[in-house]
Design an enzyme around this catalytic site. Structure first.
Site, PDB file in Angstrom:
ATOM      1  N   ILE A  80     -24.679 -13.699  16.451  1.00  0.00           N
ATOM      2  CA  ILE A  80     -24.813 -12.274  16.798  1.00  0.00           C
ATOM      3  C   ILE A  80     -23.958 -11.390  15.894  1.00  0.00           C
ATOM      4  CG2 ILE A  80     -24.465 -10.573  18.672  1.00  0.00           C
ATOM      5  CD1 ILE A  80     -26.760 -12.616  19.161  1.00  0.00           C
ATOM      6  N   ASN A 105     -12.527 -16.128  11.949  1.00  0.00           N
ATOM      7  CA  ASN A 105     -11.938 -14.867  11.465  1.00  0.00           C
ATOM      8  C   ASN A 105     -11.959 -14.719   9.940  1.00  0.00           C
ATOM      9  OD1 ASN A 105      -9.991 -16.854  11.207  1.00  0.00           O
ATOM     10  ND2 ASN A 105      -8.298 -15.479  11.646  1.00  0.00           N
ATOM     11  N   GLU A 112       0.109 -14.151  21.250  1.00  0.00           N
ATOM     12  CA  GLU A 112      -0.673 -13.717  20.086  1.00  0.00           C
ATOM     13  C   GLU A 112      -1.771 -12.767  20.570  1.00  0.00           C
ATOM     14  OE1 GLU A 112      -3.397 -16.534  18.203  1.00  0.00           O
ATOM     15  OE2 GLU A 112      -2.980 -15.619  16.263  1.00  0.00           O
ATOM     16  N   GLU A 129      -1.488 -25.707   3.682  1.00  0.00           N
ATOM     17  CA  GLU A 129      -2.686 -25.474   2.878  1.00  0.00           C
ATOM     18  C   GLU A 129      -2.224 -24.770   1.610  1.00  0.00           C
ATOM     19  OE1 GLU A 129      -6.197 -26.017   4.814  1.00  0.00           O
ATOM     20  OE2 GLU A 129      -5.871 -24.333   6.154  1.00  0.00           O
ATOM     21  N   GLU A 170      -3.400 -25.779  11.373  1.00  0.00           N
ATOM     22  CA  GLU A 170      -3.043 -24.391  11.037  1.00  0.00           C
ATOM     23  C   GLU A 170      -3.418 -23.557  12.249  1.00  0.00           C
ATOM     24  OE1 GLU A 170      -1.393 -23.568   8.531  1.00  0.00           O
ATOM     25  OE2 GLU A 170      -1.662 -25.229   7.146  1.00  0.00           O
ATOM     26  N   CYS A 218      -4.664 -14.583  11.264  1.00  0.00           N
ATOM     27  CA  CYS A 218      -3.575 -15.402  11.813  1.00  0.00           C
ATOM     28  C   CYS A 218      -2.223 -14.831  11.412  1.00  0.00           C
ATOM     29  CB  CYS A 218      -3.724 -16.852  11.371  1.00  0.00           C
ATOM     30  SG  CYS A 218      -3.942 -17.039   9.600  1.00  0.00           S
ATOM     31  N   LYS A 253     -17.026 -28.217   9.682  1.00  0.00           N
ATOM     32  CA  LYS A 253     -17.634 -27.632  10.880  1.00  0.00           C
ATOM     33  C   LYS A 253     -17.156 -26.195  11.024  1.00  0.00           C
ATOM     34  CE  LYS A 253     -16.976 -26.638  14.951  1.00  0.00           C
ATOM     35  NZ  LYS A 253     -17.685 -25.408  15.255  1.00  0.00           N
TER      36      LYS A 253
END
Ligand code: NDP
Length: 467
Positions: free
Chosen positions: A12, A137, A371, A448, A235, A269, A160
């Site tokens: 959507i 995000n 958060e 990362e 992460e 994040c 995924k």
């Protein structure tokens, strides 16, 4: 629901409420098939020289750059972010692939001093079949963070994406395939977290899994992975503090707070999620911040001039709206700007929420300890650096943090004392591909980007040769 509907995920567009496209809802069996195919392909891919693998990544990055507009439009349609942000993300994806392609020839082990046993050395080898679970995000950038190091190191990778944003990832996969990376070496399985995601986490045939997402899901994925022997990178969420010292350049700190909090509608994040400003500059800072935030143009990301898009979906908007609905009454806080669902008629079908600044909330309330994944910035006044650092470190998170100051002493004190995987001085948010990135405390483990991520996708073998 009929049979057909259960096989398909309708993605959507959060700005319009209309469909942006559909993908297959992959099952655990589909994931197992992807693993099987990758197992067959692994030895051929691992046997290629790093330079050959790098060449295919360079070609892919070039093609991604050439198709930037088409990819960015699709990303905006499925995720909601303004087109200029989507273009930044697509370019970021290409830059990460190029970075890992460019360091492919630097992979090496060690030669160790001769001992009584003879000569020893270590070699680095790919792990095998790796998995990646991606949030909605920053779906394209985070995909690149995992794809670049995994493929250049000689692994196969099964990705995924979030079922809210699988469309651009699928298109990126098609580009990689068209540039010569075999389909069984790099594949995308679209499907829900509970079905496709958990199949990757539970599998003993996945050698390493890199998960990016919320703390709750990350903890669950860790439990699913336990005992499977896989290397896990987590992460997870963050609640980054930004500290503005008395000697800071106020205008640039205000600009940094606006970019740091409202980019991607606050759904990043490492967004600025809490702001601590020293008392002697607090009034001027809050006035300038409020003025700037109230001018942020919210709307459909496809429309020129839009600076902030919608939240990812109506549930996310409802959550933010509920969270701050009683903030003035229950906590004695003041909403300096925003605080409501965006009410203009043309934005009614999208999940828009006004960019919001809140002052005067108690420093131990949920706005500062949890958060908040949306365009809401709580501002607290602190008397000095000691208090700022104490407050900044109060949460369970430890992803990013920033300090804004002209003083070297403040800079060093903050970088030393803040509990965070990355600390910026006089900026927030941006992370180049060569810089390692990851969290402390409940924000995760592993890194990362940079050489650190490449190491996560390789194992070290020691050889001892007795003459
Ligand atoms: P979620 O944790 O809800 O989802 C992340 C991914 O996990 C999605 O692909 C989701 O699939 C999948 N998933 C859900 N359930 C399972 C399960 N049982 N087993 C395996 N996989 C599962 O996070 P969001 O997508 O909502 O992303 C927002 C969060 O991500 C925020 O907390 C943010 O801070 C964090 N984040 C952290 C970053 C970092 O680098 N530290 C970077 C970006 C975001 P599906 O959506 O299809 O259900």
């Amino acid at each position: 629901m009929n049979e057909k509907e259960t096989d398909i995920i309708d993605v959507i567009n959060p700005a319009t409420g209309e469909s942006a496209g559909t993908v297959k809802r992959c099952t655990k069996d589909d994931v197992h098939s992807a693993i099987e195919m990758a197992e067959d392909a692994f030895s051929g891919w691992a046997a290629k020289s790093p330079r050959e693998r790098a060449k295919l990544l360079f070609l892919s990055a070039q093609e991604i750059r050439e198709r930037q507009t088409e990819l960015a439009e699709l990303l905006t349609a499925e995720q909601g972010k303004p087109l200029f942000e989507a273009k930044n993300e697509i370019q970021g994806c290409a830059a990460v692939l190029e970075y890992y392609a460019s360091i492919s020839g630097t992979v090496r082990g060690d030669f160790l001093p001769k001992s009584d046993y003879g000569y020893s050395f270590t070699v680095k080898k790919p792990l095998g079949i790796c998995g990646a679970i991606i949030p909605w995000n920053m779906p394209v950038l985070i995909l690149a963070w995992k794809t670049g190091p995994a493929l250049v190191a000689g692994n196969c990778l099964i990705v995924k994406p979030s079922s809210k944003t699988p469309l651009t990832s699928q298109k990126i996969a098609a580009i990689l395939h068209s540039c010569g990376i075999p389909e069984d070496v790099f594949s995308v399985v679209t499907g829900s977290g509970s079905e496709a995601g958990s199949a990757l986490a539970e599998s003993r045939r996945i050698a390493a899994l890199s998960f990016t997402g919320s703390v709750e899901t990350g903890n669950f994925v860790e439990k699913l992975s336990c005992g499977t022997g896989k290397r896990l990178t987590l992460e997870l969420g963050g609640s980054d503090p930004m500290i503005v010292c008395s000697d800071a350049d106020i205008d640039s700190a205000v600009a940094g707070a606006v970019a740091g909090r409202y980019y991607n509608c606050g759904q990043t994040c490492t967004a600025v999620k809490r702001l601590y400003v020293m008392e002697d500059i607090a009034e001027e800072f809050k006035r300038k911040l409020t003025e700037k935030v109230s001018q942020i143009k919210t709307g459909n990301g496809m429309i020129k001039g839009t600076k902030m898009g919608p939240l990812i979906d109506m549930d996310a908007r409802e959550k933010i709206s509920m969270l701050i609905s009683g903030i003035e009454r229950d906590y004695g806080a003041e909403i300096l700007t925003g605080g409501k669902i965006t009410g203009t008629p043309e934005l009614k079908s999208g999940s828009f929420f006004e960019p919001t600044v809140i002052a005067g909330a108690p420093k131990d309330c949920f706005l500062f300890t949890e958060e908040i994944f949306g365009p809401v910035l709580p501002v607290a006044v602190v008397k000095d650096m000691d208090e700022a650092i104490e407050e900044a470190n109060r949460t369970k998170f430890g992803l990013g943090a920033s300090v804004w100051t002209k003083s070297l002493k403040n800079s060093f004190e903050a970088t030393e004392m803040l509990d965070a995987g990355i600390v910026w001085v006089n900026r927030h948010l941006k992370i180049p591909p060569e810089v390692p990135f990851g969290g402390e405390k409940e924000s995760g483990s592993g890194r990362e980007n940079g050489l650190s991520a490449l190491d996560r996708y390789m194992k070290e073998k020691t050889v001892i040769m007795t003459p």
